[in-house]
Write a protein that holds these residues in place. Sequence first.
Motif, mmCIF file in Angstrom:
data_model
loop_
_atom_site.group_PDB
_atom_site.id
_atom_site.type_symbol
_atom_site.label_atom_id
_atom_site.label_comp_id
_atom_site.label_asym_id
_atom_site.label_seq_id
_atom_site.Cartn_x
_atom_site.Cartn_y
_atom_site.Cartn_z
ATOM 1 N N UNK B 48 50.706 52.793 63.368
ATOM 2 C CA UNK B 48 51.112 53.481 64.589
ATOM 3 C C UNK B 48 51.109 52.532 65.763
ATOM 4 N N UNK B 49 51.812 52.924 66.794
ATOM 5 C CA UNK B 49 51.831 52.091 67.985
ATOM 6 C C UNK B 49 50.445 52.123 68.627
ATOM 7 N N UNK B 50 50.245 51.282 69.619
ATOM 8 C CA UNK B 50 48.997 51.333 70.384
ATOM 9 C C UNK B 50 48.930 52.668 71.094
ATOM 10 N N UNK B 203 48.392 46.356 62.584
ATOM 11 C CA UNK B 203 49.714 46.225 63.189
ATOM 12 C C UNK B 203 50.587 45.235 62.449
ATOM 13 N N UNK B 204 49.984 44.489 61.575
ATOM 14 C CA UNK B 204 50.703 43.361 60.961
ATOM 15 C C UNK B 204 51.421 43.884 59.731
ATOM 16 N N UNK B 206 53.991 43.052 57.842
ATOM 17 C CA UNK B 206 54.388 42.356 56.625
ATOM 18 C C UNK B 206 53.206 42.131 55.707
ATOM 19 N N UNK B 207 52.006 42.166 56.263
ATOM 20 C CA UNK B 207 50.845 42.044 55.393
ATOM 21 C C UNK B 207 50.468 43.357 54.771
ATOM 22 N N UNK B 314 59.284 51.717 59.885
ATOM 23 C CA UNK B 314 58.453 52.017 61.056
ATOM 24 C C UNK B 314 59.324 52.215 62.285
#
Lengths: 331, 320, 310
Positions: B48-50, B203-204, B206-207, B314
Amino acid sequence: MDQKLPSTSSSASSGPIADLTYRNYDGPMELPTHRWWAIAKLCIRLATKKRGFWIASVISGYWYLILAAVFFFVDLQTQGSPLGVKNPIFANIVWKDQFLNAFSISQLLLFICALMLGAGAIANDNRAKALLVYLSKPCTKTDYLVGKWMSIFIPITGVVAVPTILFYGYCLMSYRTYGFWTDDPFLLPKLLGMILVPGFFHASVVLGISSLFDQGRMAGATYAGMYFIGLFFTKAMQVIHIVNSRHDRPVPFVDTLYYMSVDGLQIGFAKIILNTQGSTLFPIPQGPSQAARQPLIEIPSVGLILSLYFGISFLAMWLAWSRVRAVEVVG
Amino acid sequence: MESSSRGGGGRLSVHDIELKNVSRWYGEVIGLNDVTCTVGPGLTALLGMNGAGKSTLLRLITGQLRPTTGELLVGGMEPFANPAVYRLMGYCPEIDNFYEHYNGFQFVNFMARLQGFDGAHAKRRTAEVIEHVGMSERAHKKIAGYSKGMRQRIKLAQAMIHDPQIILLDEPLNGLDPVGRREFIDVLGDLADRGKTILVSSHILFEVEQMTRSILLLHRGRLLATGDLREIRGLIDKHPHKIRVETSDPRRLATYMLDRANVVSARFERSGTAVQFEVAEPDAFYTMLMNVIDDHQLLVQGYSSPDNNLESVFRYLVSN
Amino acid sequence: MAVASIHNLVVKYGNFTAVNGLSCEVPEGCTGLLGPNGAGKTTLLKTFLGFVRPTSGTASVVGCDIRTQDRQIRQRVGLMPEQDCHIPGLSAVQFVAYAGELAGMPSAQALRRAHEVLEYCHLGEARYRNVETFSTGMKQRIKLAQALIHGPKLLLLDEPTNGLDPAGREDMLELVRSVSHGKGINVIVSSHLLPDIERVCDQVIVVMNGTLRAQGKISDLKRIDGHPVDVDLREPSPQFVEACIKRELTVNPTKAGAYRVQGAGTPEAINLHVIRAARESGAQIRGLTVAERSLEEAFMTAIQTPAESR
């Protein structure tokens, strides 16, 4: 007919649509020697926005106002009295002591100004990690500290200078008949020296204390604590002196201790500059042992006052210097 | 939007995290708004966003907050101020508050004692868990001197010390170098394979993609999507699938593809060496593409779908 | 001209050698600085800016020697620090203008340019707000703004996407890419997030244990000899593998349903063979791409081979 259409700019990429994306800066640059002034300017601007600062600084000169009013009315009164009757106030007045008294009385408010200007100076920067910004620019630790120091020194000196000089001018114009000029022709340079005393001390000490903390409030509280404990202590000394003088048991040691506070050091230094031990405006009722009844404290020893004053100031400056580290700017 | 599969198991075990219409307010500021979902064994990503409500959700699950309305159950019990539930959970928070004068070993040992292990057992477990996170050589240095990556590992160690069934991690890969990231992801994957329920907030993207396909997406306090990434992608009709073909003659390829109703649009890249199709039904399209290339012996350098990844999903979901 | 040249730089903190005889030339353009924690990356950046005195060796950054001209270096270099930092009590435009004045700009110029730079960093709407009220993404962008204010020739970005959510990361990377390509500013990005580096930089420098481990263009580091292709099938298919082998292609399974295929001839020709093989075996190819090492693999290889620069 060729109408000249407005175009965007004379640079290479002109045309009807301007290019508002990032462009480089190749304009003029200031000399590095002026960097401290940029820092001082900003801090002064931020501090002088506070209303509290203005209130404290105006009130700090209140004694001058009172003196001016008293002198004015007394002078007015004695205009009408017969010649030969000596005016009780102006007959025995020591002019330089009036400045000394006003100076002493303004100490508390000057201290409050210093707190407002400087308590958060380095402490807030520590919390916000502002040093990362400062040191990543072509700005050295010296520039930073000098700028911060000046941002406290200049306003405090100004706050002391304005009422003092104004009052001096007023007296010079109005009371030369009472010996204002002849008593001490060199009063003005001495006053100028006295004016520098609070700024120098407060700037150094407040910066030193501010550099120890992360929050302006803590630094302010610490300095206030030191100030008031010293004040209480010296007032106690004053009482003891009076008690002693009444019982004909002068204890010179107590006199020295009177100067051992933030206020005391500055007042002592001022006394040294003005070369006076102070006096009251109204004559004291005479009594059996006149000398012993003097509630005035002797002028302190020059060596002691100067070494303490400059010693503490330089210690604080050294403290600020060593606490402000070229911190982990990267990683 | 919801899809039915959950990462890993699929059986509702007593160790699940279950939310039913959970809302949480802070005054008038909404933290979570009517969230209903379950989290089961395996690794689930919380995205989710901040400010979307991820921290609120984690704090609700770890029992630091109580839901304003709704029901939240962890292992069948309410977690708020409930030590029985704490035994089941390990929490690896984002913030970095340690007793800086301790060294790593002492800190984890202290945590173990707090969990109720006796002296010898605590020491043993501490040594094991520190080994597991790869901090054995450095555990005897003071925490004040640790780098960010080392702190993260110590946090994971203290979360794992009592071998909990549920582990919650908030931005665990922050500050780790690529080697550390890989090791950390492997440790988490290993724990997930053993049947633990692991919830990672990060938030990362691709990981996260490398770790799991099971996601829980929050947006402005509401639950936006939960389940398997591929299924979710399939269900986003508003954004047709993009397929990009690199070929020296894109227009010729396009002419063969365009007369099928499947193709929504074709965009030619400025370089003249690729064309990007948007298609409604990717499955039919791929077969068609293969046939066209083979039949006409077209020279193609390759093709792929640039938006079949977590970042695109996302973005599509959040920007609606 | 190289942006920075380093010859046998040695930097010690007491007994600990952080940088151990590093030599390299940082080329123009956008360069990624990679390395495990404790590799000497941060020490290198600190030395560039003149915060740490090298024990031996020489280096020059943007044409200035690091030992004697560190002030000029900081004049021409903009640093975006990793940690959150600001000047307390200022609005965005005041902060950026102040940063410009600290760099030596006259105050009128600094203020004017502060507005420009804030617009460029997409902070135009919030420019009169106090910096302390900013969100994480805005704080990162204002750090970038204060680094750009004095028109530096070299930008040092330390973890520029720290703490940003996916949309914020996207914005920041776009911004960095636009600054570094086409505006004539050289950029060095230090980050642990390799896909970010891939997105933004053209070349990388890999440092470990204080020495240079690898350097070069990203495209070169990722290339695999013999240009194999990665084939992504809808579901795993042993028939496909057989069909490929019949066509004299070597096939290695990589992940579930994915294979790496190698063969003789041009990539296009190989692709045709692969598609024919898939068609015959009833498999559906969903992805057909030139196989590349990921930057992460290239990085791991670089730090695991014994010290050998280039």
